[in-house]
Design a protein around this motif. Structure first.
Motif, PDB file in Angstrom:
ATOM      1  N   UNK A 157      24.628  36.971 105.214  1.00 18.73           N
ATOM      2  CA  UNK A 157      25.795  37.700 104.733  1.00 18.73           C
ATOM      3  C   UNK A 157      25.901  37.434 103.240  1.00 18.73           C
ATOM      4  N   UNK A 158      25.818  38.490 102.432  1.00 21.16           N
ATOM      5  CA  UNK A 158      25.849  38.350 100.988  1.00 21.16           C
ATOM      6  C   UNK A 158      27.251  37.922 100.561  1.00 21.16           C
ATOM      7  N   UNK A 159      27.372  36.782  99.882  1.00 26.51           N
ATOM      8  CA  UNK A 159      28.665  36.243  99.465  1.00 26.51           C
ATOM      9  C   UNK A 159      29.364  37.152  98.465  1.00 26.51           C
ATOM     10  N   UNK A 160      28.591  37.960  97.720  1.00 24.21           N
ATOM     11  CA  UNK A 160      29.178  38.836  96.703  1.00 24.21           C
ATOM     12  C   UNK A 160      29.955  39.994  97.311  1.00 24.21           C
ATOM     13  N   UNK A 161      29.385  40.642  98.331  1.00 25.25           N
ATOM     14  CA  UNK A 161      30.037  41.830  98.879  1.00 25.25           C
ATOM     15  C   UNK A 161      30.349  41.741 100.376  1.00 25.25           C
ATOM     16  N   UNK A 162      29.953  40.655 101.034  1.00 27.36           N
ATOM     17  CA  UNK A 162      30.258  40.475 102.451  1.00 27.36           C
ATOM     18  C   UNK A 162      29.375  41.281 103.387  1.00 27.36           C
ATOM     19  N   UNK A 163      28.412  42.027 102.866  1.00 26.71           N
ATOM     20  CA  UNK A 163      27.514  42.844 103.691  1.00 26.71           C
ATOM     21  C   UNK A 163      26.373  42.000 104.244  1.00 26.71           C
ATOM     22  N   UNK A 164      25.838  42.404 105.379  1.00 20.75           N
ATOM     23  CA  UNK A 164      24.664  41.752 105.941  1.00 20.75           C
ATOM     24  C   UNK A 164      23.447  42.292 105.198  1.00 20.75           C
ATOM     25  N   UNK A 165      22.639  41.408 104.631  1.00 20.48           N
ATOM     26  CA  UNK A 165      21.440  41.762 103.877  1.00 20.48           C
ATOM     27  C   UNK A 165      20.236  41.074 104.493  1.00 20.48           C
ATOM     28  N   UNK A 166      19.056  41.543 104.119  1.00 19.78           N
ATOM     29  CA  UNK A 166      17.805  40.942 104.554  1.00 19.78           C
ATOM     30  C   UNK A 166      16.942  40.730 103.322  1.00 19.78           C
ATOM     31  N   UNK A 167      16.385  39.543 103.168  1.00 22.04           N
ATOM     32  CA  UNK A 167      15.374  39.309 102.149  1.00 22.04           C
ATOM     33  C   UNK A 167      14.051  39.118 102.882  1.00 22.04           C
ATOM     34  N   UNK A 168      12.957  39.494 102.219  1.00 15.94           N
ATOM     35  CA  UNK A 168      11.654  39.390 102.854  1.00 15.94           C
ATOM     36  C   UNK A 168      10.581  39.156 101.811  1.00 15.94           C
ATOM     37  N   UNK A 169       9.476  38.568 102.254  1.00 19.87           N
ATOM     38  CA  UNK A 169       8.327  38.346 101.374  1.00 19.87           C
ATOM     39  C   UNK A 169       7.484  39.617 101.372  1.00 19.87           C
ATOM     40  N   UNK A 170       7.204  40.098 100.185  1.00 19.39           N
ATOM     41  CA  UNK A 170       6.385  41.296 100.022  1.00 19.39           C
ATOM     42  C   UNK A 170       4.908  40.910  99.959  1.00 19.39           C
ATOM     43  N   UNK A 171       4.035  41.882 100.199  1.00 16.31           N
ATOM     44  CA  UNK A 171       2.600  41.624 100.156  1.00 16.31           C
ATOM     45  C   UNK A 171       2.131  41.208  98.772  1.00 16.31           C
ATOM     46  N   UNK A 172       2.856  41.634  97.723  1.00 13.77           N
ATOM     47  CA  UNK A 172       2.449  41.279  96.366  1.00 13.77           C
ATOM     48  C   UNK A 172       2.945  39.890  95.955  1.00 13.77           C
ATOM     49  N   UNK A 173       3.604  39.148  96.877  1.00 17.99           N
ATOM     50  CA  UNK A 173       4.057  37.795  96.597  1.00 17.99           C
ATOM     51  C   UNK A 173       5.498  37.702  96.124  1.00 17.99           C
ATOM     52  N   UNK A 174       6.122  38.836  95.813  1.00 18.45           N
ATOM     53  CA  UNK A 174       7.503  38.847  95.376  1.00 18.45           C
ATOM     54  C   UNK A 174       8.448  38.882  96.573  1.00 18.45           C
ATOM     55  N   UNK A 175       9.744  38.919  96.282  1.00 19.30           N
ATOM     56  CA  UNK A 175      10.773  38.954  97.325  1.00 19.30           C
ATOM     57  C   UNK A 175      11.443  40.316  97.289  1.00 19.30           C
ATOM     58  N   UNK A 176      11.688  40.899  98.455  1.00 22.03           N
ATOM     59  CA  UNK A 176      12.406  42.159  98.573  1.00 22.03           C
ATOM     60  C   UNK A 176      13.791  41.913  99.162  1.00 22.03           C
ATOM     61  N   UNK A 177      14.739  42.776  98.827  1.00 19.66           N
ATOM     62  CA  UNK A 177      16.107  42.671  99.326  1.00 19.66           C
ATOM     63  C   UNK A 177      16.478  44.005  99.961  1.00 19.66           C
ATOM     64  N   UNK A 178      16.969  43.968 101.195  1.00 22.50           N
ATOM     65  CA  UNK A 178      17.431  45.173 101.887  1.00 22.50           C
ATOM     66  C   UNK A 178      18.937  45.102 101.959  1.00 22.50           C
ATOM     67  N   UNK A 179      19.582  46.121 101.370  1.00 22.67           N
ATOM     68  CA  UNK A 179      21.035  46.252 101.414  1.00 22.67           C
ATOM     69  C   UNK A 179      21.345  47.525 102.168  1.00 22.67           C
ATOM     70  N   UNK A 180      21.773  47.444 103.434  1.00 16.27           N
ATOM     71  CA  UNK A 180      22.010  48.658 104.223  1.00 16.27           C
ATOM     72  C   UNK A 180      23.183  49.473 103.684  1.00 16.27           C
TER      73      UNK A 180
END
Length: 183
Positions: A157-180
């Motif tokens: 749960x993102x503390x900034x907006x209270x929404x449920x988010x998902x972070x994930x490891x990308x194939x290129x080594x970086x991090x992705x963020x999903x904000x529905x």
């Protein structure tokens, strides 16, 4: 079928555009005329990448291939997308035939008539359900939690907006963020 081709960090020649239209156009036998296919061609670390995306109603089918040759990347991505379309069509056909009432508009909504796929293909089943408390935290803390757990993704749960988010490891080594977004 409408094909949109974009180059990401590269110029697309007329010949390459014709080849992409020809090869992606072969998917026409599976898709309706009003279906949009987006093709993104790019170069990444010396690899030539072809990404194909088709949105069919609420379902997004996507394939990505990276090889040393753009034409091979486009071919492989088309083959992968074709398998996904056939698999999805088989799954929907099974749902339609399993119900007491056939729902033809559902079938026509996303796929044109095409040869039936192998009906024997098995689909993954949900074998485990896991429940956990979603704790409010910042993105940096969520990344740290994901890395400490050794997982490829983390739901929080993102503390900034209270929404449920998902972070994930990308194939290129970086991090992705999903904000529905609801809507």
């Amino acid at each position: 079928m409408k094909i949109t081709i974009n180059g990401k960090g590269m110029e697309i020649s007329a010949y390459l555009e014709d080849v992409v239209h020809t090869r992606v156009g072969k998917l026409d036998k599976y898709l309706n005329d009003d279906t949009n296919v987006q093709v993104v061609l790019s170069m990444f670390r010396g690899r030539q990448v072809a990404e194909l995306t088709v949105q069919v109603g609420t379902v997004v089918l996507r394939s990505e291939e990276a090889t040393g040759d753009m034409y091979a990347s486009v071919d492989n991505a088309c083959k992968k997308l074709e398998r996904q379309i056939i698999r999805y069509r088989t799954r929907m056909d099974k749902r339609i035939h399993a119900s007491a009432l056939k729902h033809e508009p559902l079938r026509e909504e996303f796929l044109a008539d095409a040869p039936p796929a192998d009906a024997e293909e098995a689909w993954p089943q949900v074998v485990r359900t896991k429940r956990f408390a979603v704790k409010p935290m910042g993105i940096e803390e969520a990344i740290m939690q994901m890395e400490m757990l050794g997982h490829a993704f983390f739901v929080f749960s993102n503390a900034e907006d209270g929404q449920v988010n998902v972070i994930y490891k990308r194939n290129d080594g970086n991090i992705g963020l999903i904000e529905p977004e609801i809507g």
